[in-house]
Scaffold this motif. Sequence first.
Motif, PDB file in Angstrom:
ATOM      1  N   MET A   1      -1.290  50.858  30.696  1.00 30.48           N
ATOM      2  CA  MET A   1      -2.111  51.325  29.573  1.00 30.48           C
ATOM      3  C   MET A   1      -2.866  50.147  28.973  1.00 30.48           C
ATOM      4  N   ALA A   2      -4.173  50.289  28.863  1.00 23.56           N
ATOM      5  CA  ALA A   2      -4.982  49.240  28.257  1.00 23.56           C
ATOM      6  C   ALA A   2      -4.667  49.150  26.774  1.00 23.56           C
ATOM      7  N   ARG A   3      -4.640  47.945  26.266  1.00 22.84           N
ATOM      8  CA  ARG A   3      -4.401  47.753  24.830  1.00 22.84           C
ATOM      9  C   ARG A   3      -5.005  46.431  24.405  1.00 22.84           C
ATOM     10  N   GLN A   4      -5.106  46.260  23.084  1.00 25.74           N
ATOM     11  CA  GLN A   4      -5.514  44.971  22.533  1.00 25.74           C
ATOM     12  C   GLN A   4      -4.426  43.934  22.787  1.00 25.74           C
ATOM     13  N   LYS A   5      -4.844  42.669  22.780  1.00 26.93           N
ATOM     14  CA  LYS A   5      -3.864  41.599  22.776  1.00 26.93           C
ATOM     15  C   LYS A   5      -3.111  41.641  21.449  1.00 26.93           C
ATOM     16  N   ARG A   6      -1.854  41.173  21.463  1.00 22.99           N
ATOM     17  CA  ARG A   6      -1.083  41.148  20.211  1.00 22.99           C
ATOM     18  C   ARG A   6      -0.182  39.925  20.150  1.00 22.99           C
ATOM     19  N   ILE A   7       0.032  39.467  18.921  1.00 24.42           N
ATOM     20  CA  ILE A   7       0.834  38.267  18.656  1.00 24.42           C
ATOM     21  C   ILE A   7       1.916  38.613  17.654  1.00 24.42           C
ATOM     22  N   ALA A   8       3.158  38.214  17.949  1.00 24.73           N
ATOM     23  CA  ALA A   8       4.255  38.320  16.989  1.00 24.73           C
ATOM     24  C   ALA A   8       4.258  37.054  16.127  1.00 24.73           C
ATOM     25  N   LEU A   9       4.229  37.246  14.821  1.00 31.10           N
ATOM     26  CA  LEU A   9       4.195  36.132  13.867  1.00 31.10           C
ATOM     27  C   LEU A   9       5.566  35.979  13.214  1.00 31.10           C
ATOM     28  N   ILE A  10       6.309  34.961  13.594  1.00 34.91           N
ATOM     29  CA  ILE A  10       7.612  34.697  12.974  1.00 34.91           C
ATOM     30  C   ILE A  10       7.379  33.668  11.878  1.00 34.91           C
ATOM     31  N   ASN A  11       7.221  34.148  10.675  1.00 36.28           N
ATOM     32  CA  ASN A  11       6.803  33.288   9.564  1.00 36.28           C
ATOM     33  C   ASN A  11       7.125  34.011   8.261  1.00 36.28           C
ATOM     34  N   LEU A  79       4.168  33.339  17.804  1.00 35.60           N
ATOM     35  CA  LEU A  79       3.795  32.172  17.002  1.00 35.60           C
ATOM     36  C   LEU A  79       4.828  31.993  15.904  1.00 35.60           C
ATOM     37  N   THR A  80       5.509  30.846  15.894  1.00 32.71           N
ATOM     38  CA  THR A  80       6.512  30.585  14.864  1.00 32.71           C
ATOM     39  C   THR A  80       5.939  29.674  13.782  1.00 32.71           C
ATOM     40  N   GLY A  81       6.453  29.851  12.555  1.00 32.58           N
ATOM     41  CA  GLY A  81       6.012  29.037  11.431  1.00 32.58           C
ATOM     42  C   GLY A  81       7.180  28.626  10.563  1.00 32.58           C
ATOM     43  N   PHE A  82       7.106  28.914   9.271  1.00 34.36           N
ATOM     44  CA  PHE A  82       8.114  28.497   8.301  1.00 34.36           C
ATOM     45  C   PHE A  82       9.469  29.117   8.627  1.00 34.36           C
ATOM     46  N   LEU A  83      10.483  28.262   8.732  1.00 34.85           N
ATOM     47  CA  LEU A  83      11.857  28.712   8.946  1.00 34.85           C
ATOM     48  C   LEU A  83      12.712  28.141   7.829  1.00 34.85           C
ATOM     49  N   SER A  85      16.166  28.067   7.359  1.00 37.28           N
ATOM     50  CA  SER A  85      17.547  27.623   7.511  1.00 37.28           C
ATOM     51  C   SER A  85      17.834  27.320   8.967  1.00 37.28           C
ATOM     52  N   GLU A  86      18.923  26.595   9.194  1.00 39.40           N
ATOM     53  CA  GLU A  86      19.345  26.312  10.567  1.00 39.40           C
ATOM     54  C   GLU A  86      19.688  27.606  11.304  1.00 39.40           C
ATOM     55  N   GLU A  87      20.246  28.566  10.597  1.00 37.68           N
ATOM     56  CA  GLU A  87      20.577  29.844  11.221  1.00 37.68           C
ATOM     57  C   GLU A  87      19.344  30.531  11.777  1.00 37.68           C
ATOM     58  N   GLN A  88      18.219  30.377  11.076  1.00 37.30           N
ATOM     59  CA  GLN A  88      16.998  31.022  11.551  1.00 37.30           C
ATOM     60  C   GLN A  88      16.494  30.425  12.858  1.00 37.30           C
ATOM     61  N   ILE A  89      16.799  29.159  13.136  1.00 34.84           N
ATOM     62  CA  ILE A  89      16.426  28.582  14.433  1.00 34.84           C
ATOM     63  C   ILE A  89      17.077  29.390  15.553  1.00 34.84           C
ATOM     64  N   ALA A  90      18.371  29.692  15.394  1.00 34.73           N
ATOM     65  CA  ALA A  90      19.083  30.482  16.404  1.00 34.73           C
ATOM     66  C   ALA A  90      18.484  31.878  16.523  1.00 34.73           C
ATOM     67  N   VAL A  91      18.096  32.466  15.403  1.00 30.99           N
ATOM     68  CA  VAL A  91      17.490  33.803  15.435  1.00 30.99           C
ATOM     69  C   VAL A  91      16.159  33.758  16.186  1.00 30.99           C
ATOM     70  N   VAL A  92      15.371  32.724  15.945  1.00 30.72           N
ATOM     71  CA  VAL A  92      14.075  32.604  16.620  1.00 30.72           C
ATOM     72  C   VAL A  92      14.270  32.428  18.122  1.00 30.72           C
ATOM     73  N   LEU A  93      15.256  31.657  18.521  1.00 25.64           N
ATOM     74  CA  LEU A  93      15.547  31.515  19.952  1.00 25.64           C
ATOM     75  C   LEU A  93      15.882  32.875  20.569  1.00 25.64           C
ATOM     76  N   ASP A  94      16.659  33.680  19.853  1.00 23.51           N
ATOM     77  CA  ASP A  94      16.973  35.026  20.335  1.00 23.51           C
ATOM     78  C   ASP A  94      15.718  35.894  20.388  1.00 23.51           C
ATOM     79  N   ALA A  95      14.846  35.743  19.402  1.00 28.14           N
ATOM     80  CA  ALA A  95      13.607  36.528  19.372  1.00 28.14           C
ATOM     81  C   ALA A  95      12.720  36.179  20.562  1.00 28.14           C
ATOM     82  N   ARG A 132      15.194  22.268  18.871  1.00 27.85           N
ATOM     83  CA  ARG A 132      15.747  23.245  19.821  1.00 27.85           C
ATOM     84  C   ARG A 132      14.691  24.242  20.296  1.00 27.85           C
ATOM     85  N   LEU A 133      13.610  24.400  19.540  1.00 23.91           N
ATOM     86  CA  LEU A 133      12.560  25.338  19.937  1.00 23.91           C
ATOM     87  C   LEU A 133      11.633  24.756  21.004  1.00 23.91           C
ATOM     88  N   LEU A 134      11.576  23.441  21.104  1.00 26.14           N
ATOM     89  CA  LEU A 134      10.558  22.805  21.943  1.00 26.14           C
ATOM     90  C   LEU A 134      10.685  23.136  23.430  1.00 26.14           C
TER      91      LEU A 134
END
Length: 276
Positions: A1-11, A79-83, A85-95, A132-134
Amino acid sequence: MARQKRIALINDITGFGRCSVTVQLPLISAMRVQACPLPTAILSVHTGFPQHYLDDYTARMRPYMENWAANGLSFDAVLTGFLGSEEQIAVVLDAIALLRGDETRIIVDPVMGDNGSLYTSYTPALCAQMRRLLPYADVVTPNLTEACRLLDIPYPADGMVSVAALREMAAGIAEMGPHEVIITGLNAGHCVRTYLYAGGRGYSFDNEKVGRDRSGAGDAFAAIVAAALVRGMPLEEGVRRAADFIGHCLRYAEELDLPWNHGLPFEEYMGELTAL
């Protein structure tokens, strides 16, 4: 199915101050890319104001992103931005693991500080965890303060750094995982320098320095670069367009005599992005 491009913003979502998702969503949308926020926190104003209200969203991030996955949503970039806490780093890795497809680009904006100092909500431990995100990033967009933190080296006393030193720094960050490194907002006398490192080669280009630093400029830069990438633009073109757009906004902010923490008056120039 054709669709627009999309970006998840973790911020975070900040009500006033023109930063984070509040800036990124309209800019990405202007470039005809769908912007989908995954909030890390909700703030009344950003931390550059004397007082702020912050609602930490950590406990709600996993159910939120798991629901995206359950609905079969896919993203062309994360695209990740403001995090907060340290716990959120782990959540972003899971995301990233949950949302990343074969063609998904991961852009990490390692928001930690500026002008040699950390933001008030960031601790040295949280900055260390940011590394850890790099290994999962395709592109990383630190300013000089953040680049020094990622490398665990001192910030230069005068905030000035040579092109040769920038190449060494960018190569060091690239060794941690990112394919491309963009060091932003560099002091080059009467100019602001951007340094782009890709494929083992470095490039620098300068824009006229206009006024003072303003909140949200890094968020705007990362958003435009991310949208340009998923639209298929070469990275260098996206970086140059982002730097030029921010320069126009800075000039208008000076004309309006806006306080620095009111951010970039980007609304006036949205047409430039719509035309891309």
